[in-house]
Design an enzyme around this catalytic site. Structure first.
Site, PDB file in Angstrom:
ATOM      1  N   HIS A 103       0.825  -1.217   0.000  1.00  0.00           N
ATOM      2  CA  HIS A 103       0.000   0.000   0.000  1.00  0.00           C
ATOM      3  C   HIS A 103       0.852   1.258   0.000  1.00  0.00           C
ATOM      4  CE1 HIS A 103      -3.990  -1.771   0.280  1.00  0.00           C
ATOM      5  NE2 HIS A 103      -3.535  -2.646   1.143  1.00  0.00           N
ATOM      6  N   ASP A 117      -0.948  -4.777   6.019  1.00  0.00           N
ATOM      7  CA  ASP A 117      -1.956  -5.647   5.400  1.00  0.00           C
ATOM      8  C   ASP A 117      -1.711  -5.792   3.906  1.00  0.00           C
ATOM      9  OD1 ASP A 117      -2.512  -2.870   5.256  1.00  0.00           O
ATOM     10  OD2 ASP A 117      -4.493  -3.335   4.450  1.00  0.00           O
ATOM     11  N   GLU A 118      -2.252  -6.843   3.365  1.00  0.00           N
ATOM     12  CA  GLU A 118      -2.341  -7.049   1.913  1.00  0.00           C
ATOM     13  C   GLU A 118      -1.037  -6.783   1.170  1.00  0.00           C
ATOM     14  OE1 GLU A 118      -7.067  -6.094   1.285  1.00  0.00           O
ATOM     15  OE2 GLU A 118      -5.674  -4.429   1.010  1.00  0.00           O
ATOM     16  N   VAL A 119       0.054  -7.317   1.701  1.00  0.00           N
ATOM     17  CA  VAL A 119       1.325  -7.201   0.987  1.00  0.00           C
ATOM     18  C   VAL A 119       1.288  -8.183  -0.180  1.00  0.00           C
ATOM     19  CG1 VAL A 119       3.818  -7.499   1.148  1.00  0.00           C
ATOM     20  CG2 VAL A 119       2.533  -6.525   3.066  1.00  0.00           C
ATOM     21  N   GLU A 169      -2.100  -9.502   9.280  1.00  0.00           N
ATOM     22  CA  GLU A 169      -1.005 -10.114   8.536  1.00  0.00           C
ATOM     23  C   GLU A 169       0.356  -9.983   9.205  1.00  0.00           C
ATOM     24  OE1 GLU A 169      -3.434  -8.281   7.318  1.00  0.00           O
ATOM     25  OE2 GLU A 169      -3.803  -8.626   5.186  1.00  0.00           O
TER      26      GLU A 169
END
Lengths: 680, 680
Positions: free
Chosen positions: B259, B322-324, B374
């Site tokens: 992000h 998050d959301e790597v 995460e």
């Protein structure tokens, strides 16, 4: 000069635009598509083919106008258009709107400065051309009003506008004394004034109930005369600059020698009858008045006026002069002796003497005096501008005597009259219409007045807007622009578009109703409010003893001066009874009547145990009865006969309902009465 | 601890108060009188006899609490109460509300600080007693919520409240990256958060679409990564102070290492795959990710985090995590070699390594790490707080491993689920309910999340409020406070009262509809909007290719997530079909159905030639058809039989209407379906 009703209609496949222009041209069509509602109506509008898209690429090109106000306006308008359309405008490569002027205007707007402009909109771009920055600002407002959601998104229909004002002085007065109006209230109203091309903000800054400026020379004015509610000198300058950027002059008013009790709280030595004074809390004409016979009065005012004159750049300076109560002067042997000694004709002579002295102070400060009707006197310097609250006759009289004049009679917003009433008043109407050209030319325009006995910072916007927009049209547009139906159709749109200028005339309605209901869902209260019209000065003054400490949080304060819903119902009822009913008219009326008829039990439940709603119980019953009667009358239209006794009884009822209750009129009676009159 | 449903009812002639308390106690009566709607519901409320009048003499006495926040709050609350009641409060001689605390609180609010208070209201005065300033602030909000229009004017019913929060961390996250949220938006939401006793503002300050802070060390962050929309360091401090005054902690989030595309616009050398980067305009999970293998990354972050740590006083610092997206790491031989060399378990190991390095930087700056699910990894320091968007199970897992945790799953406001859905989610629900006491104690509370793909500064308030209020109740009130009908009844009132805190969730509805209609009177559009419910993330992402440049000015943006009207109709329909109808139920439904049935022709006329309304033509037809069907079903209730074929056809229709159209649900189908199901 080409005027509105001459505007050209192109027939070639431009149905939507032509329909748009029927609005612009003052004819009300069964509205279709989204047509621009321009107000004030420009002098000349010609429709062209196509439209200019407003999207994220919209931009205003580097202005061809060497006036910093124009570049500031460009930035402001991109933001405003972004707000109005909800489009994040990043700007594209091609210039979509070009602003040009032939010469920069005066740094500070001057009376009579050229405000004319042309606006040319084509599918590829638009241009505002003007003589000065002022014209560019006016043209920008027209462009912004012309943005509509079209068939492909937001757009401005292609057109050419040629425009200029009829009168050079188009003002709004706001009374910031009787109720305090903080700076943001003033600023948002300046934005809205600019949107309808008004150019004078007359700021009523002192009265019996408060002196609202900071004086460094006489600090007890604000310390003891304002309850802490006053504009600092920095704030005064901020507002003046805010107005200047929008092409609006600021004319301050300090009302003397009457309406001065708040001055005397700090400086009782100025009074005709020295005593201990406090800030006024009630309304009306007070006894206390400045002493016109003592030098201390003039020394004080010389210092004060000089201080204020240095802050306000406008050459016009308003000294009020209205409603001077002669009682204290008449009862003072000392003052009457002074009058006799100076051969002054009683109280009137004393005031004339006072005004002459003030006039000299103003002259020294390079200011021109403005005053209300009462300052008119043979000894008054002829440069003095007379603002008339008494009427066209008084104004014509002043003009004949060589004074320039402004009409405010007929534009008193605090009376809460319908927009159509104000719209019909013309600064050159009545006796003024008979003036010879040179005297007529001395009538500079007019000012709407927002006196603040019954408004505060929360309600003031809804007492100014939208009714000020048609008054602005009266001041700007041609004399022949008089179609009331066109005015209402455009005003309804302009009213909503003004939301993007920040005024809260629509925004505060819901929360004020919610407050009355203690936050409980208040649909039944809203139905009642939508069918009612708030009353102004007279009925409120007769209702109870109001003071500045009485909360303005009641039904009458939330309710609007004019009901859009009831007007729409009246139009439908008129068509119906004249057998010119349109599809849906009867259905629309039936639906509203049904809602009214069902409303009372819901309202009574909401009102139970609620002191703020208790006074409305009768009004609510009346509304439901009107709904029931309306339904019966619709059935009668369809052939079901009504007994004569019922009709007679309802006629009596209509007479009763046409009168003020709880400071409002239940406007709902009007469409019912139209049907009833037809049923006789 | 006495809980809500135990609250005492006095019978002695206190009908109004008792009825008031039925609301407070979570039972929905046919509401009568104006009863306080408290939310969050206090732990214990005892009604007393009489009430305290709120009038112009109201004042808050010199606080007996040596904390400057309390005296500041006193002034603020007098103003707020004045706004809420519309009463000009000049203050009288007698103290009406006394504020007292036993000790001043920490200068900056700390996690777990005592927020308990008691509020005692008698007919002559009220007192808030608390351990610290925080408790006083909470008690002031309860007092303000308790002001109602009573039988003699505004008043607070006499009562005694004992109250304290269930969880110490009660937060709201606002994403200021995907759409820019100016300071006033944040501040008004802080005021509203304080009103429902939330105490943590989690500020999502960077993402692929923007870095929203000014860095003096790395100025290209804001220069190239923000489109000019960022908070200056002074503004950050201003917001922190604003929150501190209201007893709210501010936890900043800088989301790393994924992000981060907006960071790379200015500093591409930090990327795993060096290239030319620009600000992200689309939504979803991006490929670019910081390079965890190079020292330059940590040097950069060390300087940045140290700079930010000095600005934000809170000991907690959120690093996202998050959301790597593992793609770039996996595809880079260099990065995978690094992982192997350091014995890191692929992308997950790389992120854990990265987090350990960041953890050391935070430690040096005396900050405790917070991250999304995460970041959980065996190598993660146990002090790290886990914020779970995955659910109670993930949260319970983290708590078992010794981490403290926050629940955000179930509180995602951007999904636009009904308030009842969020209300049923408990931080200690599901698998977390089975945790041993020591692990359960590590669950600190929760945070609602306002992600900003589909909201901007104009619409964000209506996506947060009023649904955040019942979430705040979940975090504050006892676990047993679960009555959904009571929640809705109180939420409706609290929603309206929040208007006085400045949030615009109700205010912006009308203007956005007016915009769609180009300023033309838009009642038919409002009828359609009132019967619709806006859909959130999923349906919007599936509808079309949204980017940050797509205007959020359509119907779906104006429409509310939950329809009050439809809910009221559902309740009436349920009563009707279960033969428990109340007076007016049938009439109410008939009126609404009639309005819907008549609406389409009016809407079609408004929509004609209007690109923004064109997409709604089908929806409007559906609404009118629903109205007609509803009327037939009401007639069937009254005994008029319906053909089976008609019923079958309508059932198919209900299935169709339960699906998303133009990014909204036509909620209107629900009450009709209730009647239809009963007619089978």
């Amino acid at each position: 000069m080409s005027i509105a009703h001459e505007c050209v209609r192109y027939a070639k496949g431009m149905v939507r635009i032509v329909l748009g222009l029927t609005l612009v041209c003052g004819v009300v069509p069964a509205a279709r598509g989204a047509a621009p509602a321009l107000m004030p109506l420009p002098v000349k509008v010609e429709a062209r083919s196509g439209s200019l898209a407003i999207d994220g690429n919209f931009n205003i090109g580097a202005p061809k106008c060497a006036d910093a106000r124009v570049s500031a306006a460009a930035g402001r308008f991109v933001e405003r258009i972004s707000r109005q359309t909800g489009i994040p405008i990043m700007g594209g490569r091609d210039v979509k709107l070009t602003l040009a002027c032939t010469a920069r205007g005066a740094d500070y707007p001057t009376l009579g400065e050229d405000e004319s402009y042309t606006l040319e909109v084509t599918p590829t771009g638009a241009t505002v051309n003007a003589a000065t920055a002022l014209g560019v600002l006016r043209g920008l407002e027209t462009f912004t009003q012309a943005i509509v959601p079209g068939a492909a998104g937001f757009e401005v229909p292609a057109m050419r506008v040629d425009d200029r004002p009829r009168f050079p002085w188009r003002g709004l007065m706001i009374d910031a004394s009787r109720h305090w109006m903080p700076v943001p209230v003033i600023e948002r109203n300046l934005d809205a004034m600019a949107a309808v091309k008004l150019n004078v903000f007359h700021w009523h800054l002192s009265d019996d109930q408060g002196v609202r400026v900071e004086s460094k020379r006489w600090p007890k004015l604000q310390e003891m005369g304002s309850d802490g509610h006053y504009y600092t000198q920095d704030q005064l300058r901020q507002v003046i600059e805010y107005a200047r950027q929008r092409g609006i002059r600021v004319v301050p008013e300090f009302d003397i020698p009457g309406h001065t009790q708040a001055w005397l709280a700090g400086y009782p030595e100025l009074a005709s009858t020295p005593a201990a004074y406090t800030i006024g809390r009630t309304w009306g004409i007070y006894y206390p008045v400045l002493d016109p016979t003592r030098e201390v009065t003039y020394e004080f005012l010389d210092a004060f006026i000089s201080e204020m004159a240095a802050i306000f750049p406008d050459p016009y300076f308003h000294i009020g002069g209205d409603e001077v109560n002669p009682k204290e002067w008449k009862e003072s042997a000392r003052i009457m002796a002074f009058a006799k000694e100076h051969k002054l004709d009683g109280p009137e002579g004393l005031q004339a003497y006072f005004n002459q002295r003030i006039s000299k102070i103003l002259e020294k400060n390079k200011k021109i005096m403005v005053g209300w009707d009462e300052v008119l006197h043979p000894d008054l310097p002829s440069a003095t501008v007379i603002q008339s609250w008494r009427g066209n006759a008084a104004l014509a009289e002043a003009a004949k005597k060589g004074h320039r004049g402004l009409l405010s009679w007929g534009y008193y917003l605090d009376h809460l009259r319908p927009a159509s009433y104000h719209y019909e008043v013309d600064p050159l109407g009545g006796p003024a219409a008979q003036l010879p050209p040179d005297a007529a030319a001395r009538i500079l325009g007019g000012e709407a007045c927002m006196w603040a006995e019954y408004v505060n910072s929360e309600t003031v916007d809804s007492r100014i807007w939208p009714r000020l927009a048609p008054i602005a049209e009266r001041f700007w547009s041609s004399k022949e622009t008089t179609d009331v139906n066109s005015m209402y159709a455009r005003m309804e749109v302009v009213s909503r578009n003004l939301e993007w200028n920040g005024v809260r005339h629509r925004a505060n309605y819901g929360p004020m109703l919610d407050r009355l209901a203690g936050g409980r869902p208040a649909e039944s209260l809203r139905v009642l409010a939508d069918a009612s019209e708030a009353q102004g000065l007279g009925p409120r003054a007769r209702a109870m003893k109001y003071t500045s400490l009485v909360p303005l949080n009641r039904f009458v304060d939330a309710v609007r001066p004019e009901s859009e819903l009831v007007r729409a119902m009246e139009l439908a009822a008129k068509r119906l009874v004249s057998k010119a009913g349109q599809p849906g008219d009867e259905e629309f009326l039936r639906e509203q009547f049904t809602r009214w008829a069902a409303n009372d039990p819901r309202f009574q439940e909401l009102a139970n145990g609620n002191a703020l709603l208790a006074e409305l119980k009768g009004l609510s019953k009346d509304l439901s009865a009107l709904g029931a009667a309306g339904l019966q009358l619709l059935d009668a239209q369809a052939g079901k006969p009504l007994p004569a006794s019922w009709i007679a009884q309802e006629q009596t009822e209509m007479t009763r309902l046409s009168k003020v209750q709880v400071e409002v009129i239940l406007a709902a009676y009007r469409p019912v009465k139209l049907l009833l009159d037809a049923a006789r």
